[in-house]
Design a protein around this motif. Structure first.
Motif, PDB file in Angstrom:
ATOM      1  N   ILE A 117       0.850  -1.192   0.000  1.00 52.26           N
ATOM      2  CA  ILE A 117       0.000   0.000   0.000  1.00 52.26           C
ATOM      3  C   ILE A 117       0.888   1.244   0.000  1.00 52.26           C
ATOM      4  N   ASP A 118       0.409   2.342  -0.589  1.00 54.96           N
ATOM      5  CA  ASP A 118       1.143   3.612  -0.532  1.00 54.96           C
ATOM      6  C   ASP A 118       0.850   4.289   0.793  1.00 54.96           C
ATOM      7  N   ALA A 119       1.769   5.159   1.202  1.00 52.16           N
ATOM      8  CA  ALA A 119       1.619   5.812   2.507  1.00 52.16           C
ATOM      9  C   ALA A 119       0.649   6.985   2.451  1.00 52.16           C
ATOM     10  N   ASP A 120       0.200   7.375   1.253  1.00 56.59           N
ATOM     11  CA  ASP A 120      -0.593   8.607   1.154  1.00 56.59           C
ATOM     12  C   ASP A 120      -2.097   8.365   1.316  1.00 56.59           C
ATOM     13  N   LEU A 121      -2.487   7.130   1.609  1.00 54.28           N
ATOM     14  CA  LEU A 121      -3.887   6.774   1.863  1.00 54.28           C
ATOM     15  C   LEU A 121      -4.798   7.002   0.662  1.00 54.28           C
ATOM     16  N   GLN A 122      -4.216   7.013  -0.536  1.00 53.33           N
ATOM     17  CA  GLN A 122      -5.085   7.075  -1.720  1.00 53.33           C
ATOM     18  C   GLN A 122      -5.860   5.767  -1.842  1.00 53.33           C
ATOM     19  N   ASP A 123      -5.253   4.694  -1.336  1.00 54.44           N
ATOM     20  CA  ASP A 123      -5.907   3.393  -1.367  1.00 54.44           C
ATOM     21  C   ASP A 123      -6.316   3.051   0.063  1.00 54.44           C
ATOM     22  N   ASP A 220     -12.837   2.685  -4.908  1.00 58.19           N
ATOM     23  CA  ASP A 220     -12.660   4.064  -5.372  1.00 58.19           C
ATOM     24  C   ASP A 220     -11.362   4.615  -4.824  1.00 58.19           C
ATOM     25  N   ARG A 221     -10.562   5.210  -5.699  1.00 62.22           N
ATOM     26  CA  ARG A 221      -9.296   5.761  -5.243  1.00 62.22           C
ATOM     27  C   ARG A 221      -9.508   7.190  -4.776  1.00 62.22           C
ATOM     28  N   HIS A 222      -8.986   7.515  -3.602  1.00 59.70           N
ATOM     29  CA  HIS A 222      -9.204   8.836  -3.028  1.00 59.70           C
ATOM     30  C   HIS A 222      -8.053   9.779  -3.346  1.00 59.70           C
ATOM     31  N   ALA A 223      -8.235  11.026  -2.911  1.00 62.94           N
ATOM     32  CA  ALA A 223      -7.144  11.995  -3.035  1.00 62.94           C
ATOM     33  C   ALA A 223      -6.144  11.719  -1.921  1.00 62.94           C
ATOM     34  N   ARG A 224      -4.906  12.193  -2.117  1.00 62.69           N
ATOM     35  CA  ARG A 224      -3.895  12.063  -1.063  1.00 62.69           C
ATOM     36  C   ARG A 224      -4.361  12.740   0.219  1.00 62.69           C
ATOM     37  N   VAL A 225      -4.001  12.203   1.405  1.00 64.65           N
ATOM     38  CA  VAL A 225      -4.359  12.902   2.639  1.00 64.65           C
ATOM     39  C   VAL A 225      -3.475  14.120   2.858  1.00 64.65           C
TER      40      VAL A 225
HETATM   41 MG    MG Z   1      -0.264   8.474  -4.366  1.00 65.52          MG
END
Ligand code: MG
Ligand code: UDP
Length: 338
Positions: A117-123, A220-225
């Motif tokens: 997983i990426d650290a930016d919480l897009q997923d 659904d993919r979100h925006a970066r936090v």
């Molecule tokens: Mg990202």
């Protein structure tokens, strides 16, 4: 601090498993996240991932890889690792790029199942229980497939869509469209992935290549936090070039096809000019000459470029340098001298 005397490298030259690492049982789940300048996203990331893991219960670990960040990412993760025994913080010697940082985390993690997983919480990490259920039902890989991408520019979405369509045409490996690296894999799949020594890693393609039962989970993919994308256009182009050259030789073959077409045209032109000269009505011919020179020159450079792209990667691989170097590991079972 780190359990090794020198930088840890991959593929392992000296081995980075301390006896403690190999003798203790594997956690049920590892969450692995590469982090580059993610100081603002990390606290929220750890809070949400922690809550998900608490909900699942059982043993788990969170492996965070600091990919040579310039901000306080390392301090944030090392401090978190000091507080929470589940967290393992890994610091690379320098910035190695997303795919290699991820590889570093994957080589350190010890879980039976591994969430990338990426650290930016897009997923959303909250999908983990659903992914676990699909693995319980016999899947080897559960990959997140994006239905919607919030907070990403039209340009990013359009280039991503074009890229996945292109790669599908260029290779026989079934690389799922609209899927990133966000996925849950079994230890069996991870061990195969880690045994693949290539430097220019396109991990989602490599996982697809491994095969087994690969199941999508639509989300659904979100925006970066917090923070901004670490994939500027130049990195995106490099990533796409790595993906294509690692999974397809079609461009090399294409240069051959173009070469044949150009050779045929050139030969036709040669015959035409000889016949014209024989018949005594040659023209000054500047335009046609320049057109041919330009066309052929352009095609030759294009083909040389394609050959160069593959040759360069072959050269990189042949040097056999480590894929990444680990500077420190803090937390988890990794601490203490081996
Ligand atoms: Mg990202
Ligand atoms: N990342 C990394 N090293 C890099 C670039 C990115 O470890 O050189 C990490 C980044 O911190 C994030 C993930 O890779 O966790 C994906 O990057 P990003 O979110 O910037 O990419 P995007 O989602 O915009 O494609």
């Amino acid at each position: 601090m780190a359990g090794a005397t020198g930088p840890l490298v991959f593929p392992p030259r000296m081995g980075y498993c301390s006896p403690a690492m190999t003798s203790t049982p594997r956690p049920a789940v590892s969450v692995v996240a590469p982090c580059y300048n993610e100081q603002d996203a990390l606290p929220e990331f750890l809070r949400r991932v922690g809550a998900v893991l608490d909900g699942i219960g059982g043993s788990s670990e969170i492996v965070l890889v600091d990919d040579g960040s310039r901000d306080r990412t390392w301090d944030v993760m090392a401090e978190a690792a000091g507080r929470d025994p589940r967290i393992v913080a890994v610091r690379l010697m320098r910035n190695h790029g997303h795919q290699l940082a991820l590889t570093a985390g994957l080589s350190v993690c010890r879980g039976e199942r591994i969430l990338i997983i990426d650290a930016d919480l897009q997923d959303p990490p909250e999908l983990l229980p659903d992914m676990m259920a699909l693995i319980d039902q016999g899947a080897d890989v559960v990959y997140g497939q994006r239905r919607q991408r919030e907070g990403e520019s039209l340009f990013k979405r359009a280039t991503a869509a074009a890229f996945y369509r292109l790669i599908a045409r260029l290779t026989d490996v079934q690389i799922p469209p609209d899927a990133g690296d966000f996925r849950l894999v079994t230890r069996r799949v991870l061990d195969v992935l880690l045994a693949m020594p290539e430097r220019h890693r396109f991990i989602r393609g490599m996982v697809a290549w491994i095969g087994g039962r690969q199941v999508p989970l639509v989300y659904d993919r979100h925006a970066r936090v917090a923070g901004e994308s670490k994939y500027p256009i130049a990195k995106m182009v490099r990533f796409a070039a790595d993906a294509i050259t690692s999974f397809s030789v079609v461009p090399l073959m294409a240069s051959m096809t173009i070469g044949w077409i150009m050779a045929a045209l050139g030969f036709g032109f040669f015959i035409y000019s000889i016949v014209g000269w024989w018949g005594g009505h040659t023209l000054p011919g500047w335009t046609s000459l320049m057109a041919a020179v330009g066309l052929l020159g352009g095609m030759q450079f294009l083909m040389l470029g394609i050959i160069g792209a593959y040759l360069g990667r072959l050269y990189d691989q042949s040097k056999g340098r480590p894929l990444f170097m680990i500077r420190d590991i803090v937390g988890g079972q990794h601490g203490g001298p081996p």
